[in-house]
Design a protein around this motif. Structure first.
Motif, short mmCIF file in Angstrom:
data_model
loop_
_atom_site.label_atom_id
_atom_site.label_comp_id
_atom_site.label_asym_id
_atom_site.label_seq_id
_atom_site.Cartn_x
_atom_site.Cartn_y
_atom_site.Cartn_z
N ARG A 1 -23.34 -43.01 -36.98
CA ARG A 1 -21.67 -42.91 -36.32
C ARG A 1 -21.18 -44.24 -36.91
O ARG A 1 -21.66 -45.04 -36.40
CB ARG A 1 -22.04 -42.65 -34.57
N HIS B 1 -23.72 -29.71 -22.42
CA HIS B 1 -23.88 -30.81 -23.81
C HIS B 1 -21.86 -30.14 -23.92
O HIS B 1 -21.85 -31.17 -24.96
CB HIS B 1 -24.85 -31.81 -24.16
N GLY C 1 -27.56 -38.63 -27.43
CA GLY C 1 -28.05 -38.88 -25.97
C GLY C 1 -28.18 -37.18 -25.79
O GLY C 1 -27.54 -37.04 -24.32
N LEU C 2 -28.27 -36.04 -26.18
CA LEU C 2 -27.60 -34.90 -25.75
C LEU C 2 -29.30 -34.53 -24.79
O LEU C 2 -30.48 -34.77 -26.46
CB LEU C 2 -27.02 -33.90 -27.27
N ALA D 1 -19.52 -31.18 -29.10
CA ALA D 1 -20.96 -32.04 -28.37
C ALA D 1 -19.76 -33.02 -27.24
O ALA D 1 -18.39 -32.98 -27.90
CB ALA D 1 -21.60 -33.22 -28.95
N ARG D 2 -19.44 -32.06 -25.98
CA ARG D 2 -18.42 -33.40 -25.14
C ARG D 2 -18.25 -34.50 -25.24
O ARG D 2 -17.09 -35.10 -24.87
CB ARG D 2 -19.13 -32.87 -24.50
N ASP D 3 -19.15 -35.37 -25.37
CA ASP D 3 -19.53 -36.55 -25.04
C ASP D 3 -19.32 -37.86 -26.74
O ASP D 3 -19.56 -38.81 -26.84
CB ASP D 3 -19.89 -37.55 -24.58
N VAL D 4 -19.59 -36.90 -27.85
CA VAL D 4 -19.28 -37.00 -28.69
C VAL D 4 -18.81 -36.21 -29.57
O VAL D 4 -18.90 -35.58 -30.56
CB VAL D 4 -20.77 -37.06 -29.88
N PRO D 5 -17.29 -36.27 -30.16
CA PRO D 5 -15.46 -36.18 -30.80
C PRO D 5 -16.94 -35.89 -32.25
O PRO D 5 -17.44 -37.11 -32.89
CB PRO D 5 -14.82 -37.26 -31.08
#
Length: 403
Positions: A142, A357, A192-193, A365-369
């Motif tokens: 990333r 997630h 982190g998933l 992914a909710r926390d990884v746009p």
């Protein structure tokens, strides 16, 4: 190593299977440009072998009830946006007419999985989507500003490409010779998933120990059966093999079976052996137990029942204990599988990227746009009979609407 400084792609899709191909085509319809990285020498490897090369590409009766997952209802959004009717219409528009076989299973009239893959190959070219075969994704990083860098290898040369949207559609762990890997699961964990425990699903079960020879001797025999455990029940054929049990009913129950557990076989699901015995008795009971069983089973299966039942006894001479034992063996034949045949014989993988997630509307992914997961790598395992393809098409479609 080469680095693609000018990136003309709106999304990079890792995996050229059912989900990845549908995603690329649907993105192309929206005017988006994608790059599909496929590690095999051609796309759609699992499509080509599915249904014995005929490709059961959907099921008319698909609902979330046909899926094994921690959160089956997660699929409701995708299935409401891309329905079975949408699948049928999509393929009909491109020359694939379906024919229903048993239990809602839809196959191409041509009985050729190659025709399904060709639809996507043609549409990829029409919409300017790029497919790179023999290209194995190696890593994902990333970058700043929400971009991802994908490293992949093609013919021994390592390349790098950046993208704002990364789609993980690389499948699950079956089948290694078709390029299966845990890459999508590793990427999920990297960001982190969590991953629901994985295992082979829709897979034959093995029998060892004192009864192994009995099952092996029946290899090739198939019989209609209701197979059940505490979680599920399926009524289809089972197949005796040299190493245990296979056939549609066994593959279905395998998704609900856990090591150490029993499964129960009702070997005569549409009849009551007790009633059949009573009917024979009223007629004089002159026939042998084996002759009665011969009305329903092969000679070899009847003869094998000698191990458990008094097949040479006249029905009129059966004791209450004998009749009770016959009922138990025929309708409640308990089997404790030793294991399963593993990922190379499994149709799909159970478990995968935890759906809590992911956003159900987009599979991002909710926390990884910008990071999406679809198809088999997600914890959404369908029954045998086209359900997993319907999930692949639907998940590919909804991701394509978001990238």
């Amino acid at each position: 190593m080469t680095y693609e400084t000018h990136n003309p792609y709106d999304a990079v899709i890792i995996g050229g299977g059912a989900c990845g191909l549908m995603c690329a085509v649907q993105a192309g319809i929206r005017g988006k440009r994608t790059l599909v990285l496929e590690r095999n020498d051609r796309p759609g490897a699992k499509i080509l072998i599915s249904g014995g090369g005929r490709c059961n590409y959907t099921n008319l009766h698909t609902t979330i009830e046909n899926f094994v997952a921690a959160e089956p209802a997660f699929a409701h959004s995708a299935f409401s946006r891309w329905t079975v009717d949408d699948t049928i219409r999509f393929f009909e528009q491109h020359g694939i007419v379906g024919q229903e076989k048993t239990l809602g299973q839809l196959f191409p009239v041509s009985n050729s999985a190659k025709d399904i893959v060709q639809v996507f190959v043609t549409l990829m070219k029409r919409y300017g989507q790029e497919l790179k075969v023999n290209s194995q994704a190696l890593s994902v990083d990333r970058l700043t500003a929400g971009r991802f860098e994908v490293s992949y290898e093609t013919k021994g040369v390592t390349h790098r490409v950046t993208t704002n949207a990364l789609v993980m559609a690389s499948g699950g762990l079956p089948v290694e010779k078709l390029g299966a890997s845990d890459f999508a699961l590793r990427v999920a964990r990297q960001f982190g998933l969590s991953v629901e425990p994985t295992a082979p699903a829709l897979v034959p079960l093995t029998i060892t120990g004192k009864d192994a020879d009995w099952f092996a001797a029946l290899s090739g025999n198939s019989v209609l059966c209701r197979v059940s455990n505490e979680r599920a029940s399926f009524e289809e054929n089972i197949l005796f093999t040299h190493w245990g049990l296979s056939g549609p009913a066994i593959l279905q129950i395998s998704s609900y079976w856990r090591p150490g557990e029993l499964i129960v076989l009702d070997l005569l699901p549409n009849h009551s052996i007790e009633q059949l015995i009573n009917t024979e008795r009223r007629a004089g009971g002159k026939r042998l137990v084996g002759q009665l069983l011969g009305d329903f089973y092969s000679r070899r299966l009847v003869e094998s029942m000698r191990k458990f039942l008094p097949i040479d006894t006249k029905i009129a001479s059966l004791s209450k204990a004998d009749a009770k034992r016959i009922t138990a063996v025929i309708h409640q034949f308990a089997v404790k599988p030793a294991g399963d045949k593993g990922y190379d014989k499994a149709e799909v993988m159970r478990g995968g990227v935890a759906t809590h997630h992911l956003l159900p509307q987009t599979l991002a992914a909710r926390d990884v746009p910008g990071l999406y997961f679809g198809g088999e790598c997600v914890d959404m395992t369908g029954w045998l009979g086209g359900y997993n393809f319907q999930w692949a098409w639907a998940s590919g479609y909804v991701i394509a609407q978001a990238v």
